[in-house]
Design a protein around this motif. Structure first.
Motif, PDB file in Angstrom:
ATOM      1  N   THR A 158      -0.439   7.949   6.253  1.00  0.00           N
ATOM      2  CA  THR A 158       0.876   8.177   6.582  1.00  0.00           C
ATOM      3  C   THR A 158       0.868   8.977   7.969  1.00  0.00           C
ATOM      4  O   THR A 158       1.922   8.802   8.679  1.00  0.00           O
ATOM      5  CB  THR A 158       1.366   9.497   5.510  1.00  0.00           C
ATOM      6  N   LEU A 161       1.148   6.194  10.297  1.00  0.00           N
ATOM      7  CA  LEU A 161       2.549   5.545  10.325  1.00  0.00           C
ATOM      8  C   LEU A 161       3.396   6.480  11.218  1.00  0.00           C
ATOM      9  O   LEU A 161       4.283   5.865  11.927  1.00  0.00           O
ATOM     10  CB  LEU A 161       3.058   5.431   8.994  1.00  0.00           C
ATOM     11  N   TYR A 166       7.152   6.027  12.689  1.00  0.00           N
ATOM     12  CA  TYR A 166       7.850   6.043  11.402  1.00  0.00           C
ATOM     13  C   TYR A 166       8.166   7.390  11.053  1.00  0.00           C
ATOM     14  O   TYR A 166       7.195   8.193  11.382  1.00  0.00           O
ATOM     15  CB  TYR A 166       7.426   5.138  10.490  1.00  0.00           C
ATOM     16  N   GLN A 185       8.790   6.111   0.255  1.00  0.00           N
ATOM     17  CA  GLN A 185       9.018   4.647  -0.057  1.00  0.00           C
ATOM     18  C   GLN A 185      10.046   3.843   0.899  1.00  0.00           C
ATOM     19  O   GLN A 185       9.683   2.934   1.228  1.00  0.00           O
ATOM     20  CB  GLN A 185       9.453   4.637  -1.643  1.00  0.00           C
ATOM     21  N   LEU A 188       8.155   2.850   3.673  1.00  0.00           N
ATOM     22  CA  LEU A 188       7.301   1.557   3.446  1.00  0.00           C
ATOM     23  C   LEU A 188       8.118   0.503   3.397  1.00  0.00           C
ATOM     24  O   LEU A 188       7.633  -0.690   3.975  1.00  0.00           O
ATOM     25  CB  LEU A 188       6.470   2.021   2.001  1.00  0.00           C
ATOM     26  N   VAL A 191       8.449  -0.558   7.007  1.00  0.00           N
ATOM     27  CA  VAL A 191       7.060  -0.904   7.443  1.00  0.00           C
ATOM     28  C   VAL A 191       7.112  -2.583   7.184  1.00  0.00           C
ATOM     29  O   VAL A 191       6.703  -3.439   7.778  1.00  0.00           O
ATOM     30  CB  VAL A 191       6.079   0.053   6.644  1.00  0.00           C
ATOM     31  N   TYR A 192       7.255  -2.935   5.698  1.00  0.00           N
ATOM     32  CA  TYR A 192       7.337  -4.193   5.361  1.00  0.00           C
ATOM     33  C   TYR A 192       8.014  -5.139   6.097  1.00  0.00           C
ATOM     34  O   TYR A 192       7.834  -6.483   6.247  1.00  0.00           O
ATOM     35  CB  TYR A 192       7.376  -4.343   3.830  1.00  0.00           C
ATOM     36  N   SER A 199       2.044  -2.954   8.268  1.00  0.00           N
ATOM     37  CA  SER A 199       2.204  -3.855   7.045  1.00  0.00           C
ATOM     38  C   SER A 199       0.743  -4.574   6.621  1.00  0.00           C
ATOM     39  O   SER A 199       0.700  -4.630   5.316  1.00  0.00           O
ATOM     40  CB  SER A 199       3.331  -4.812   7.048  1.00  0.00           C
ATOM     41  N   ALA A 202      -1.231  -1.674   5.165  1.00  0.00           N
ATOM     42  CA  ALA A 202      -0.590  -1.156   3.820  1.00  0.00           C
ATOM     43  C   ALA A 202      -1.130  -2.293   2.793  1.00  0.00           C
ATOM     44  O   ALA A 202      -1.616  -2.027   1.725  1.00  0.00           O
ATOM     45  CB  ALA A 202       1.004  -1.229   3.906  1.00  0.00           C
ATOM     46  N   ASP A 253       3.013   5.004  -4.223  1.00  0.00           N
ATOM     47  CA  ASP A 253       4.201   4.474  -3.440  1.00  0.00           C
ATOM     48  C   ASP A 253       4.024   3.211  -3.065  1.00  0.00           C
ATOM     49  O   ASP A 253       5.121   2.353  -2.915  1.00  0.00           O
ATOM     50  CB  ASP A 253       4.077   5.438  -2.068  1.00  0.00           C
ATOM     51  N   LEU A 254       2.823   2.588  -2.880  1.00  0.00           N
ATOM     52  CA  LEU A 254       2.771   1.166  -2.235  1.00  0.00           C
ATOM     53  C   LEU A 254       2.631   0.214  -3.419  1.00  0.00           C
ATOM     54  O   LEU A 254       3.465  -0.840  -3.091  1.00  0.00           O
ATOM     55  CB  LEU A 254       0.902   0.972  -1.844  1.00  0.00           C
TER      56      LEU A 254
END
Ligand code: HEM
Ligand SMILES: N[C@@H](CC(=O)c1ccccc1NC=O)C(=O)O
Length: 261
Positions: A158, A161, A166, A185, A188, A191-192, A199, A202, A253-254
Motif C-alpha cells: 500500500t 501504491l 494512488y 478496494q 485496487l 490499479v487494475y 497491477s 498486485a 482485498d486482492l
C-alpha cells in the motif's frame, strides 16, 4: 592468522559442508528418518532465503521500484513452487514407514518452526496463539514478535501504491491483523484499470497468496494420507486442525475485488 597459513577456499569450506552434512541426527535406526530430517532442513533453508528476499521486496516496494519488486516476487514465487513440489518426495514415505519412527519425535512438531511463523507474520498474520509454542524470553519468540510489529508485505504494497500516486487509506496499525478495506478496494480497482506496473505487482501478490494456500492444502493431504486422523505430536487434533487453516487468504482485498474486474 597469517594469510600464507590459511587453507585455500574450497567448495567444502565455502559452503560449510562439514557443518551442514554433519547436522542430520536420526533418533532411530529406521531407514526413512533421514529423508524426514533432510526434507525439513531443506524447508528451513528455503524459508531463510524467502525471508531474505521478502525483506528486500519490502524495501523495493517502499522505494516505488516496480522492476526490482517484480523480479524479487518472481524469485519468491519460484521458490514456493519448489517447496510445494518437494512434498511429492515426502509422500513416497508410507504410513507404516513414518509410524516406525514417529514416536521418536516426542512432542516436536511443525508448530515449532519459527521461520514459518515469521514468514506468516511478514505476510500479515497477527495472531498471539502462535506464541504458545515458543518459551517466553526466547530468541524465537522475539523474532516472531518483532515480525508482527513491523509493517507486513501488504503494508509495503500500500505504501508502494501511495508512492505511485494512488490515494490509499493511511494510518493502519501495522501490529493489528489485515482487515478488508472497502476504500482500499476502490483503489485496487483503479490499479487494475490502469493496468501498469502496480497491477503486475498486485497479480504477483495474488500468486503468493495462492501459493501459500497451495502449500497448506498439500501439507494437509500429506498429513491425511500419512497419519489419517491421529492427533498431532504438537498437541493439536492433527489433520482436522490443519483443515481449519485452509481458507484464510493473507491479502483479503486482492480477492474481494476480483468479482468486479
Ligand atoms: C509426514 C509428514 C508430515 C506430517 C505427518 C505432518 C503433520 C503435522 C501435524 C499433525 C501438524 C499439526 C500440529 C501438531 O499437532 O503436530 C503439523 C503442523 C505443521 N507442519 Fe507438518 N507434517 C509433516 C511434514 C511437514 C513438513 C515437511 C513441513 C515443512 C516445514 C511441515 C511444517 C508444518 C508447519 C509449519 C505446521 C504448522 C501449521 C499451522 O499451524 O498452520 N510439516 N504438521
Ligand atoms: N506433527 C507431526 C510430526 C511432524 O510432522 C514433525 C515432527 C517434528 C518436526 C517436524 C515435523 N513436521 C511437521 O509437522 C505428527 O503429528 O506426526
Amino acid at each position: 592468522m597469517n594469510d600464507d597459513t590459511q587453507a585455500a577456499l574450497s567448495y567444502t569450506s565455502y559452503l560449510s559442508l562439514d557443518e551442514v552434512l554433519d547436522a542430520q541426527h536420526p533418533r532411530s535406526d529406521e531407514h526413512d528418518e533421514l529423508l524426514f530430517i533432510v526434507i525439513h532442513q531443506v524447508y528451513e533453508l528455503w524459508f531463510k532465503q524467502v525471508l531474505h528476499e521478502a525483506l528486500y521486496l519490502q524495501e523495493q516496494l517502499e522505494a516505488g521500484n516496480t522492476a526490482h519488486a517484480t523480479r524479487t516476487l518472481r524469485r519468491i514465487l519460484t521458490i514456493f513452487k519448489v517447496v510445494v513440489a518437494q512434498i511429492d518426495v515426502l509422500e513416497t514415505m508410507t504410513p507404516s514407514q513414518f509410524t516406525s519412527f514417529r514416536a521418536r519425535l516426542d512432542a516436536s512438531s511443525g508448530f515449532q518452526s519459527a521461520q514459518f511463523r515469521v514468514l506468516e507474520a511478514v505476510l500479515g498474520r497477527r495472531d498471539e496463539r502462535v506464541f504458545a509454542h515458543y518459551p517466553e524470553g526466547g530468541d524465537q519468540r522475539a523474532q516472531i514478535s518483532d515480525a508482527m510489529s513491523r509493517p507486513s508485505l501488504f503494508d509495503s504494497f500500500t505504501t508502494y501504491l501511495a508512492v505511485k500516486g494512488y490515494d490509499v487509506p493511511t494510518g493502519r496499525d501495522v501490529t493489528k491483523p489485515l482487515e478488508p478495506s472497502p476504500a482500499l478496494q476502490e483503489v485496487l480497482l483503479r490499479v487494475y484499470r490502469d493496468d501498469t506496473g502496480p497491477s503486475v505487482v498486485a497479480e504477483h501478490l495474488v500468486d503468493l497468496d495462492e501459493g501459500m494456500q497451495e502449500w497448506r492444502y498439500r501439507h494437509v493431504k500429506m498429513v491425511e494420507r500419512t497419519i489419517g486422523d491421529k492427533t498431532g505430536t504438537g498437541g493439536s487434533s492433527g489433520a482436522h486442525y490443519l483443515r481449519t487453516t485452509l481458507f484464510s487468504p493473507m491479502f483479503p482485498d486482492l480477492w474481494a475485488v476480483r468479482s468486479r474486474l
